[in-house]
Design a protein around this motif. Sequence first.
Motif, PDB file in Angstrom:
ATOM      1  N   THR A   1       0.797  -1.230   0.000  1.00  0.00           N
ATOM      2  CA  THR A   1       0.000   0.000   0.000  1.00  0.00           C
ATOM      3  C   THR A   1       0.824   1.271   0.000  1.00  0.00           C
ATOM      4  OG1 THR A   1      -0.083   0.025   2.425  1.00  0.00           O
ATOM      5  CG2 THR A   1      -1.859  -1.157   1.271  1.00  0.00           C
ATOM      6  N   GLY A   2       2.121   1.162   0.249  1.00  0.00           N
ATOM      7  CA  GLY A   2       2.949   2.356   0.364  1.00  0.00           C
ATOM      8  C   GLY A   2       2.783   3.099   1.662  1.00  0.00           C
ATOM      9  N   VAL A   3       2.100   2.520   2.637  1.00  0.00           N
ATOM     10  CA  VAL A   3       1.894   3.177   3.931  1.00  0.00           C
ATOM     11  C   VAL A   3       3.133   2.982   4.800  1.00  0.00           C
ATOM     12  CG1 VAL A   3       0.507   3.271   6.031  1.00  0.00           C
ATOM     13  CG2 VAL A   3      -0.606   2.868   3.816  1.00  0.00           C
ATOM     14  N   ILE A   4       3.657   4.096   5.312  1.00  0.00           N
ATOM     15  CA  ILE A   4       4.784   4.056   6.245  1.00  0.00           C
ATOM     16  C   ILE A   4       4.240   4.315   7.646  1.00  0.00           C
ATOM     17  CG2 ILE A   4       6.947   5.141   6.938  1.00  0.00           C
ATOM     18  CD1 ILE A   4       7.396   5.789   3.972  1.00  0.00           C
ATOM     19  N   THR A   5       4.449   3.369   8.534  1.00  0.00           N
ATOM     20  CA  THR A   5       3.936   3.450   9.900  1.00  0.00           C
ATOM     21  C   THR A   5       5.107   3.561  10.869  1.00  0.00           C
ATOM     22  OG1 THR A   5       2.032   2.081   9.301  1.00  0.00           O
ATOM     23  CG2 THR A   5       2.525   2.309  11.652  1.00  0.00           C
ATOM     24  N   THR A   6       4.999   4.514  11.805  1.00  0.00           N
ATOM     25  CA  THR A   6       6.039   4.721  12.809  1.00  0.00           C
ATOM     26  C   THR A   6       5.396   4.730  14.185  1.00  0.00           C
ATOM     27  OG1 THR A   6       7.248   6.088  11.220  1.00  0.00           O
ATOM     28  CG2 THR A   6       7.958   6.181  13.522  1.00  0.00           C
ATOM     29  N   GLU A   7       5.882   3.872  15.073  1.00  0.00           N
ATOM     30  CA  GLU A   7       5.332   3.766  16.426  1.00  0.00           C
ATOM     31  C   GLU A   7       6.454   3.924  17.444  1.00  0.00           C
ATOM     32  OE1 GLU A   7       2.091   0.450  16.492  1.00  0.00           O
ATOM     33  OE2 GLU A   7       3.655  -0.182  15.094  1.00  0.00           O
ATOM     34  N   ALA A   8       6.142   4.590  18.548  1.00  0.00           N
ATOM     35  CA  ALA A   8       7.144   4.736  19.605  1.00  0.00           C
ATOM     36  C   ALA A   8       6.465   5.186  20.893  1.00  0.00           C
ATOM     37  CB  ALA A   8       8.212   5.747  19.201  1.00  0.00           C
ATOM     38  N   ARG A   9       7.139   4.950  22.003  1.00  0.00           N
ATOM     39  CA  ARG A   9       6.768   5.564  23.281  1.00  0.00           C
ATOM     40  C   ARG A   9       7.780   6.672  23.540  1.00  0.00           C
ATOM     41  NH1 ARG A   9       4.777   2.342  28.472  1.00  0.00           N
ATOM     42  NH2 ARG A   9       2.892   2.571  27.190  1.00  0.00           N
ATOM     43  N   TRP A  10       7.244   7.871  23.753  1.00  0.00           N
ATOM     44  CA  TRP A  10       8.086   9.054  23.918  1.00  0.00           C
ATOM     45  C   TRP A  10       8.049   9.533  25.356  1.00  0.00           C
ATOM     46  CZ3 TRP A  10       5.749  14.406  23.413  1.00  0.00           C
ATOM     47  CH2 TRP A  10       6.722  15.406  23.599  1.00  0.00           C
ATOM     48  N   ASN A  11       9.231   9.686  25.934  1.00  0.00           N
ATOM     49  CA  ASN A  11       9.374  10.249  27.272  1.00  0.00           C
ATOM     50  C   ASN A  11       9.841  11.693  27.106  1.00  0.00           C
ATOM     51  OD1 ASN A  11       9.690  10.715  29.982  1.00  0.00           O
ATOM     52  ND2 ASN A  11      11.501   9.414  30.227  1.00  0.00           N
TER      53      ASN A  11
END
Length: 750
Positions: A143-153
Amino acid sequence: MSAPTSGSPLPAAGAWVLATDDPVSSVGYHPAFTGNGRFAARVPAAGNGFADTPVRTQFHVAGLYTGREGTWSRKASLPAWSTLDVSDGSGSFNAAFADPPGAQTTVVESEPLIGGDWAPVSSPRAGSARGIERYRQSLDLRTGVITTEARWNSPAGRMTDVRYEVFTDRSRPHVAVVSVTVTPLWEGELVITDALDERAGSRVRTVERGGDQGRIWTLVEAEGSGITAAVVSVLRGPESGVGSAHEEPLPAPDGGAAQTLRVRTSTGRPLTFTKYVAVVTSHTAAEPLGTARVHAEGAAREGYGRLEEDNRRAWQREWEADIVVRGDALLQRRVRASKFYLLTSVHEDSPWSPSPAGLSSDGYNGHVFWDTETWIWPALLAQHPHIARSVLDYRLARLDAARVAASEGGHRGARFPWESGLTGEEDTPDWAPFGRLEQHISADVALAFWQYWLATGDRQWLRTAGLPVLSAIADFWTSRVTPDAEGRCHINGVIPPDEYAVGPHDDSVYTNVAARESLRFAAGAAQALGESADPRWAAVAKRIVVPFDEVRGIHPEFDGYAGQTIKQADVVMLAYPWENPQLSQVTRADLEYYAARTHEDGPSMTDSVHSIVHAELGDAEKAFEYTRRSVEPFVRSPFEQFAEARMGGAFTFLTGHGGFLQEFLYGYSGLRLRADRIALAPILPVELEGITLQRLCWRGRVFDVDIRSDGTTVRLRSGERLPVETAGTLRHVPTGGELTISTRTPSRHR
């Protein structure tokens, strides 16, 4: 998914998802890239916005070139339209990935910068990610979808889970979407900033910027050309949010348009914010800014779910033409990644031709070279002829400029430029001799036009597009040759594909064979239409000299060639793609002689043609050795993007991706196009269990080729019966049926 040695990749999420959990890898994090064929974005580790390192994120749209201003045109870059930052008041998510003031970034020693305007590329550096945990970034090739996940402190010690999704909509050529879902593990005020960051712009000036009623916009103009591009963003968030659109200085001299949305949070409650972006240029609209507003607002009304589904369906149609590799999961991912990156920079409705770096960057100034017709285009033609035709439209639209170039050189017909940009005039930098002397480009264009005719049999196209281009190129060669006293025709004073041979040289064997075949293509096109061919075409073709060394049994690269190191594939290409009629022992001798003299740090596509020719000769073991050589030293983690050379160079290098794909489409299948049939000569390396080429296209037929060690099956999905030549025998696949042919037994020759 990257190889185990590339950073710290996560386990593969199937064969379609490339992912990493390390945004600051010391071995070189190379940011993801996605596009819909009309415009594109490189997405940094933060999942949105602009970053100057480790590789500068650029935002390109097809056709946005500067003026020539007495030199040459260049590709211009848009402001960064993907910025959608998250803040708790003490800092922002994007700032966690930025180098702090005064920080020393580490240049990766194995990837030096290739400087200059001719092949600009940033050097990968180890980045930073402060306060970031549970990181994962992935690119879904489906699909060309770029997904970025993170926990930010945050600097204030507040924990927030953040998830970005970015894609350009392949079903809507002007629309992209950036969505962020934020789950604060704290209570207070969350600030979302939507920006059009002008730090990413290059070779443009801002004409207008502003914002109102939940939208922001920027109108830029490319330097010297007057071409304008509008970027409009419409922001949508939770109904409880209170928004204010305004111009706001960004941490860069030029700033940009920005708007903020402030929302009260509660612990553990997810909040989703979406920006709908439209990019429109003056190539496609008389009023780009107004048109972009309509597209952005229309996208916002339809909503994320509808756009996501339409984009998925559009990509699904493209992926019906898959290349399936069995027995090597990593190779399979790299094949699909290569196909994906080609499709990001071309579209059936876009009359623009991809540069060596496509829409990923301004590498090689965004110019169009022989890379397109020779390396990128054939990988499209086999399965996507509708897209391949749009690429040829670029050359057709610039035929008049090619006629002028030939006339200025004292010749008839049309001579296409070595580097082509906006207008089709010669755009090679003045210091480089290639624009004057690397004239085989016109023959490379002719080959692509002839191949399209072979693949489609479209007589109307041949009459209105194919023959005009082919005949103009043939006229050029008839006036370019120099007859000797015996009537033989020479082509003097050129540079061959081997650019180490700056010369100029006489009788480059590649140039001479390509010119000869171009003359024959023009005659064949005229004959197919029942028209009279210029008799000079056949006469000159018959008399063009094809140098051959009878003692060594090889074709010398040019008159006077003495065995020196060459940059890239040259003479070997007589066998493929030119199909010069020659004995197999000559093909083998050329291959062995020049492979040993090819610079080990040359560009990636050389190994791909060596693989294809080895496959043609039946050397499956050597073919697969070169397949590995054509990808492993060049691919960059974690998203399987090609660099131009082992030590860096243009990035993302579509030329390398295209050559790599041809190994499967034309190498292991032996697929060759004819006017009245296809030819197949399948062979399978022992390292693989099978290769399936899905939805190949030839003259209204759609078919699959399934290569196995015990036999190859050709299945005709649609269209009239399919004539197939194999091992010197002509057979037919019935409509809706299949045919099994022999898979060649690999030879033992070393």
